[in-house]
Write a protein that holds these residues in place. Structure first.
Motif, PDB file in Angstrom:
ATOM      1  N   LEU A   1      -5.536  61.197 118.907  1.00 55.21           N
ATOM      2  CA  LEU A   1      -6.090  61.995 120.010  1.00 55.21           C
ATOM      3  C   LEU A   1      -6.498  63.383 119.538  1.00 55.21           C
ATOM      4  O   LEU A   1      -7.445  63.972 120.061  1.00 55.21           O
ATOM      5  CB  LEU A   1      -5.075  62.098 121.151  1.00 55.21           C
ATOM      6  N   THR A   2      -5.804  63.908 118.529  1.00 52.79           N
ATOM      7  CA  THR A   2      -6.098  65.249 118.027  1.00 52.79           C
ATOM      8  C   THR A   2      -7.238  65.249 117.014  1.00 52.79           C
ATOM      9  O   THR A   2      -8.125  66.093 117.080  1.00 52.79           O
ATOM     10  CB  THR A   2      -4.833  65.861 117.392  1.00 52.79           C
ATOM     11  N   TYR A   3      -7.226  64.302 116.077  1.00 51.26           N
ATOM     12  CA  TYR A   3      -8.165  64.350 114.960  1.00 51.26           C
ATOM     13  C   TYR A   3      -9.160  63.199 114.905  1.00 51.26           C
ATOM     14  O   TYR A   3     -10.134  63.269 114.163  1.00 51.26           O
ATOM     15  CB  TYR A   3      -7.392  64.378 113.629  1.00 51.26           C
ATOM     16  N   GLY A   4      -8.935  62.145 115.661  1.00 49.54           N
ATOM     17  CA  GLY A   4      -9.773  60.973 115.507  1.00 49.54           C
ATOM     18  C   GLY A   4     -10.581  60.574 116.708  1.00 49.54           C
ATOM     19  O   GLY A   4     -11.323  59.599 116.651  1.00 49.54           O
ATOM     20  N   GLU A   5     -10.439  61.307 117.804  1.00 51.91           N
ATOM     21  CA  GLU A   5     -11.144  60.896 119.021  1.00 51.91           C
ATOM     22  C   GLU A   5     -12.644  60.855 118.777  1.00 51.91           C
ATOM     23  O   GLU A   5     -13.201  61.728 118.142  1.00 51.91           O
ATOM     24  CB  GLU A   5     -10.810  61.829 120.187  1.00 51.91           C
ATOM     25  N   GLY A   6     -13.243  59.789 119.231  1.00 51.68           N
ATOM     26  CA  GLY A   6     -14.670  59.578 119.005  1.00 51.68           C
ATOM     27  C   GLY A   6     -14.948  58.755 117.763  1.00 51.68           C
ATOM     28  O   GLY A   6     -16.045  58.259 117.573  1.00 51.68           O
ATOM     29  N   LYS A   7     -13.930  58.604 116.906  1.00 53.51           N
ATOM     30  CA  LYS A   7     -14.067  57.773 115.714  1.00 53.51           C
ATOM     31  C   LYS A   7     -13.588  56.366 116.048  1.00 53.51           C
ATOM     32  O   LYS A   7     -12.795  56.168 116.961  1.00 53.51           O
ATOM     33  CB  LYS A   7     -13.234  58.333 114.564  1.00 53.51           C
TER      34      LYS A   7
ATOM     35  N   ALA B   1       0.656  59.280 107.091  1.00 49.25           N
ATOM     36  CA  ALA B   1      -0.539  59.456 106.264  1.00 49.25           C
ATOM     37  C   ALA B   1      -1.706  58.839 106.992  1.00 49.25           C
ATOM     38  O   ALA B   1      -1.631  57.706 107.455  1.00 49.25           O
ATOM     39  CB  ALA B   1      -0.338  58.797 104.905  1.00 49.25           C
ATOM     40  N   LEU B   2      -2.785  59.589 107.115  1.00 44.34           N
ATOM     41  CA  LEU B   2      -4.002  59.071 107.730  1.00 44.34           C
ATOM     42  C   LEU B   2      -4.907  58.523 106.650  1.00 44.34           C
ATOM     43  O   LEU B   2      -5.106  59.136 105.609  1.00 44.34           O
ATOM     44  CB  LEU B   2      -4.736  60.160 108.511  1.00 44.34           C
ATOM     45  N   GLY B   3      -5.431  57.331 106.904  1.00 38.74           N
ATOM     46  CA  GLY B   3      -6.337  56.712 105.938  1.00 38.74           C
ATOM     47  C   GLY B   3      -7.241  55.716 106.627  1.00 38.74           C
ATOM     48  O   GLY B   3      -7.025  55.360 107.767  1.00 38.74           O
TER      49      GLY B   3
ATOM     50  N   ARG C   1      -3.570  68.224 103.972  1.00 37.46           N
ATOM     51  CA  ARG C   1      -4.700  67.303 103.893  1.00 37.46           C
ATOM     52  C   ARG C   1      -4.536  66.196 104.930  1.00 37.46           C
ATOM     53  O   ARG C   1      -4.588  66.456 106.117  1.00 37.46           O
ATOM     54  CB  ARG C   1      -4.888  66.777 102.473  1.00 37.46           C
ATOM     55  N   ASN C   2      -4.299  64.964 104.477  1.00 34.26           N
ATOM     56  CA  ASN C   2      -4.185  63.845 105.426  1.00 34.26           C
ATOM     57  C   ASN C   2      -2.728  63.411 105.650  1.00 34.26           C
ATOM     58  O   ASN C   2      -2.466  62.321 106.133  1.00 34.26           O
ATOM     59  CB  ASN C   2      -5.015  62.649 104.954  1.00 34.26           C
TER      60      ASN C   2
END
Length: 144
Positions: free
Chosen positions: A73-79, A141-143, A117-118
Motif C-alpha cells: 500500500l505504501t510503495y507498490g500501489e498501482g503496480k 525483502a521486496l522483489g 534499499r528493498n
C-alpha cells in the motif's frame, strides 16, 4: 478509511491467508489488521485436538502478511501485485506472551522501523482483547 481488497494484493489463499480485514492504515508508517481465529481453521485439527491453540509460527506469518500489505500500500500501489512480492527475510526477538484460541480476534499491528534499499524492518505486535500475545521484529525483502 477506504476498503482494502486483501485478495488483490496478497498472493496467499486458503488455507494460508491469515489477514481478514485491514482496520487502520497510515501510509509509510503503520497498518492494523484483523485475523478472526475460528475452530474451522485447519491447524486446530492437530494443534491440539484436546486444547486447540494457534501455533506461534502462524501468528508470525499473519504479522508478515500484514507487513506485506503495508509495504504494498505504501510503495507498490498501482503496480501489478504479481511483480511486487514481499518475502519474509527474517524474524528477530519474537516473544509469545499468551495463547490464542478459537473464537479470539487477533489484532495485528505492524510499523515500519527501518529501511535499506528493498529491505524493511518492521516492529510487529499481536493482541487479543487489548492483551499483548506476540511481538517481535520482522524483516521483509521486496522483489519481483
Amino acid at each position: 478509511m477506504r476498503e482494502i481488497d486483501i485478495l488483490s494484493i496478497l498472493p496467499h489463499r486458503f488455507p494460508f491467508l491469515f489477514v481478514d480485514k485491514v482496520i487502520e492504515y497510515k501510509e509509510g508508517e503503520s497498518l492494523k489488521a484483523v485475523k478472526n481465529v475460528s475452530y474451522n481453521d485447519y491447524f486446530f485439527i492437530g494443534h491440539f485436538p484436546q486444547r486447540p491453540v494457534m501455533p506461534g509460527v502462524l501468528m508470525v506469518e499473519a504479522l508478515a502478511q500484514a507487513s506485506g500489505l503495508l509495504l504494498y500500500l505504501t510503495y507498490g500501489e498501482g503496480k501489478d501485485p504479481n511483480s511486487f512480492m514481499a518475502y519474509l527475510a527474517g524474524i528477530n526477538n519474537f516473544k509469545f506472551r499468551r495463547n490464542v484460541f478459537p473464537g479470539d480476534v487477533l489484532i495485528l499491528e505492524v510499523k515500519i522501523k527501518q529501511t535499506l534499499r528493498n529491505i524493511y524492518k518492521l516492529d510487529t505486535k499481536a493482541f487479543v482483547d487489548d492483551k499483548l500475545v506476540a511481538e517481535g521484529e520482522i524483516t521483509i525483502a521486496l522483489g519481483g
